[in-house]
Design a protein around this motif. Sequence first.
Motif, PDB file in Angstrom:
ATOM      1  N   ILE A   1       0.836  -1.207   0.000  1.00  0.00           N
ATOM      2  CA  ILE A   1       0.000   0.000   0.000  1.00  0.00           C
ATOM      3  C   ILE A   1       0.867   1.252   0.000  1.00  0.00           C
ATOM      4  CG2 ILE A   1      -1.638   1.345   1.397  1.00  0.00           C
ATOM      5  CD1 ILE A   1      -2.804  -1.387   2.309  1.00  0.00           C
ATOM      6  N   GLN A   2       1.895   1.256   0.842  1.00  0.00           N
ATOM      7  CA  GLN A   2       2.774   2.424   0.923  1.00  0.00           C
ATOM      8  C   GLN A   2       3.492   2.668  -0.403  1.00  0.00           C
ATOM      9  OE1 GLN A   2       5.452   2.373   4.268  1.00  0.00           O
ATOM     10  NE2 GLN A   2       6.688   4.046   3.481  1.00  0.00           N
ATOM     11  N   ARG A   3       3.992   1.596  -1.015  1.00  0.00           N
ATOM     12  CA  ARG A   3       4.716   1.734  -2.281  1.00  0.00           C
ATOM     13  C   ARG A   3       3.791   2.188  -3.404  1.00  0.00           C
ATOM     14  NH1 ARG A   3       7.712  -3.862  -3.027  1.00  0.00           N
ATOM     15  NH2 ARG A   3       7.988  -2.994  -5.137  1.00  0.00           N
ATOM     16  N   ALA A   4       2.586   1.592  -3.471  1.00  0.00           N
ATOM     17  CA  ALA A   4       1.636   1.968  -4.524  1.00  0.00           C
ATOM     18  C   ALA A   4       1.175   3.413  -4.351  1.00  0.00           C
ATOM     19  CB  ALA A   4       0.435   1.021  -4.517  1.00  0.00           C
ATOM     20  N   ALA A   5       0.962   3.832  -3.107  1.00  0.00           N
ATOM     21  CA  ALA A   5       0.541   5.213  -2.847  1.00  0.00           C
ATOM     22  C   ALA A   5       1.605   6.194  -3.342  1.00  0.00           C
ATOM     23  CB  ALA A   5       0.283   5.414  -1.355  1.00  0.00           C
TER      24      ALA A   5
ATOM     25  N   ASP B   1      -8.284   5.571 -11.124  1.00  0.00           N
ATOM     26  CA  ASP B   1      -7.467   4.553 -10.453  1.00  0.00           C
ATOM     27  C   ASP B   1      -7.055   4.991  -9.052  1.00  0.00           C
ATOM     28  OD1 ASP B   1      -7.607   2.846 -12.552  1.00  0.00           O
ATOM     29  OD2 ASP B   1      -5.534   3.095 -13.215  1.00  0.00           O
ATOM     30  N   SER B   2      -6.525   6.208  -8.941  1.00  0.00           N
ATOM     31  CA  SER B   2      -5.941   6.638  -7.662  1.00  0.00           C
ATOM     32  C   SER B   2      -7.000   6.860  -6.589  1.00  0.00           C
ATOM     33  CB  SER B   2      -5.090   7.892  -7.847  1.00  0.00           C
ATOM     34  OG  SER B   2      -5.882   9.011  -8.171  1.00  0.00           O
TER      35      SER B   2
ATOM     36  N   ASP C   1     -10.214   2.480  -1.219  1.00  0.00           N
ATOM     37  CA  ASP C   1     -10.320   1.048  -0.914  1.00  0.00           C
ATOM     38  C   ASP C   1      -9.313   0.606   0.131  1.00  0.00           C
ATOM     39  OD1 ASP C   1     -12.388   0.854  -2.677  1.00  0.00           O
ATOM     40  OD2 ASP C   1     -11.272  -0.239  -4.234  1.00  0.00           O
ATOM     41  N   TYR C   2      -8.176   1.273   0.202  1.00  0.00           N
ATOM     42  CA  TYR C   2      -7.162   0.872   1.173  1.00  0.00           C
ATOM     43  C   TYR C   2      -7.116   1.805   2.390  1.00  0.00           C
ATOM     44  CZ  TYR C   2      -5.832  -2.761  -1.995  1.00  0.00           C
ATOM     45  OH  TYR C   2      -5.859  -3.902  -2.775  1.00  0.00           O
TER      46      TYR C   2
ATOM     47  N   GLU D   1      -6.428  11.309   2.238  1.00  0.00           N
ATOM     48  CA  GLU D   1      -5.860  11.540   0.911  1.00  0.00           C
ATOM     49  C   GLU D   1      -6.890  11.311  -0.189  1.00  0.00           C
ATOM     50  OE1 GLU D   1      -1.720  10.871  -0.032  1.00  0.00           O
ATOM     51  OE2 GLU D   1      -1.626   9.514   1.679  1.00  0.00           O
ATOM     52  N   ALA D   2      -7.839  10.437   0.063  1.00  0.00           N
ATOM     53  CA  ALA D   2      -8.859  10.156  -0.947  1.00  0.00           C
ATOM     54  C   ALA D   2      -9.781  11.362  -1.159  1.00  0.00           C
ATOM     55  CB  ALA D   2      -9.681   8.940  -0.533  1.00  0.00           C
ATOM     56  N   LEU D   3     -10.083  12.095  -0.083  1.00  0.00           N
ATOM     57  CA  LEU D   3     -11.077  13.168  -0.169  1.00  0.00           C
ATOM     58  C   LEU D   3     -10.746  14.237  -1.214  1.00  0.00           C
ATOM     59  CD1 LEU D   3     -13.702  14.385   0.853  1.00  0.00           C
ATOM     60  CD2 LEU D   3     -12.405  15.477   2.698  1.00  0.00           C
TER      61      LEU D   3
END
Length: 559
Positions: A33-37, A63-64, A70-71, A76-78
């Motif tokens: 999760i950290q790497r993908a973020a 995608d982002s 989802d994770y 950060e999503a907002l």
Amino acid sequence: MKGKKDIKEQVEALQSQAKYVMNDTAVPVDERIQRAADIYRQAEKLAEDCHLDDKVLESLLSDSTTFFKDYGLMKEALPRYLHMIALCESLYGTDHPMTASAYKDIGEVYMNLSDIPAALSYETKALNIRKKVFSEKNAETAGALNDTGLVYYYQEDYDKALELFSKAKAIREELLGDSHPDMAESYAQMGLISLELEGANEALENYFKALEIYRSTLGEIHCKTAFAYKLIGYCYYCLGNYSNALDYCSKAVAIYEKVLGTKHPESVLAYYYLGLIHDSIGGVSKALEYITKVIDTNEKIIGKGNSISIAAYKELGWLKERMDEHQEALHCCEKSIEMAENTYGLVHFRTAETYRSIAWWYCYMFDEKTKGLEYYTKALEILKKCPQTKKVVEKIKSIEDDLVCLKDKGEEKRGTRDLFLETLTKIGCQYEIDSEDGNILFAYQGEHFVATANNEGWYVRVWDTYWGHVELYNVEEFSRLKKAVNHANINCATMTIYTINEEGKTVDVHCKSVFPFMPQIPNLEDYLRNELGDFFTAHHLVGSEMAKLREQEENAQVN
């Protein structure tokens, strides 16, 4: 200098790389999760710096935003969803399925951030669009009905939630049949309402149906399956079946940690339930570990104000009080009020509920009736300013009943301390009062106890100190003792602890229990015998577990 086509390809490559990272199950999910973020952040910065066209940006944001939501990275999503909504409205207009999906998803984010009004606004927009675009009888519309109903559920408007959940379930039954994952979701949501309106047994029936469908369609290792396990575990907790509660919630946590990581809101809620369960079975240290984890994780991923953090601070206060950390307990209670006011505002039924909880604490745990009455009055004033829904009216009546009960308590001639001393005499215990601190000293079944009680409060605290010892430098026996104490705390309501006596070179074992003691409890003599009997149960559990550990070690050496 790279052209926009090259930048577009680079952004798309980063998107693919993020997905590849998340699919690499050989790497722990928290690390993935950290790497993908980080990769998504890099792609977004590149797209922003190069002013890529809206269609490319839409693909990236699609995608982002989904990834961050989802994770569980809600903060950060907002802002990403706000950007996505503006983009969809610009590209497609307000009455389009893509715009509706963005509205629906940001509603979920606001739910996790405890901004219920914003969540309801966006979920209602999504529902209206889907009704217009897909018609009333459509799976997409059913999903929007369900999502909007969930917001009403968290508003505690259970009648409206039930209405929307029922509509969604009927559409899904007709269109999808009874074995579709969406039907499992409907059963789960109906279970939520059943728990509030009918009882835990009715809720369990729905939850088990959801679990059966999720397991057969999505498999065991899936976040939806974990969701059903968690609901079942909490339901068993409400029924007082702590063994089953622990089993199901532990299964949920194991799956969540594997597929969503340790920092997702669903994982955090499961940790909270495990904290409650361990508290109920006497595992104070384990409960403290989980509740502290909830608070620390929530502040990192969501911020300092949300419903689970508020509840966790109240539970932490209870744990601190049981550990005789009175000032820490008070701090936790006050913290929960501060967070409720910041999260919901000064005039909100959830803020009022927090005031009421603290009022109860002051009256019955901290023996500060005046302060408790102040908070009860504040809670009542807030509720009377709230919209007078059925639930709010019930809460007002409940607080008024509490105030009547407090008044009656104040008029009684015998307080808790007097009643406890009287009951000790009735069960054949002779007692003495310590002249220095007023503690109650008594013996029961050959064991010596120390108790404290106040006529203004409703709780009694009883200690059984120095009933067991091992040598401090006997490493093997000390190790066995620590395991045995944990075993006792899991299986007995009485809390067992050990202390180290450097001077005497011993590790000493003690037990403590805090329990209500009031005239309203039937058969007070039998009730007190049972409470004191738990101390001997703890003795037995520690002793038998240590003996079992010794035997296991001896057998291992022989083999």
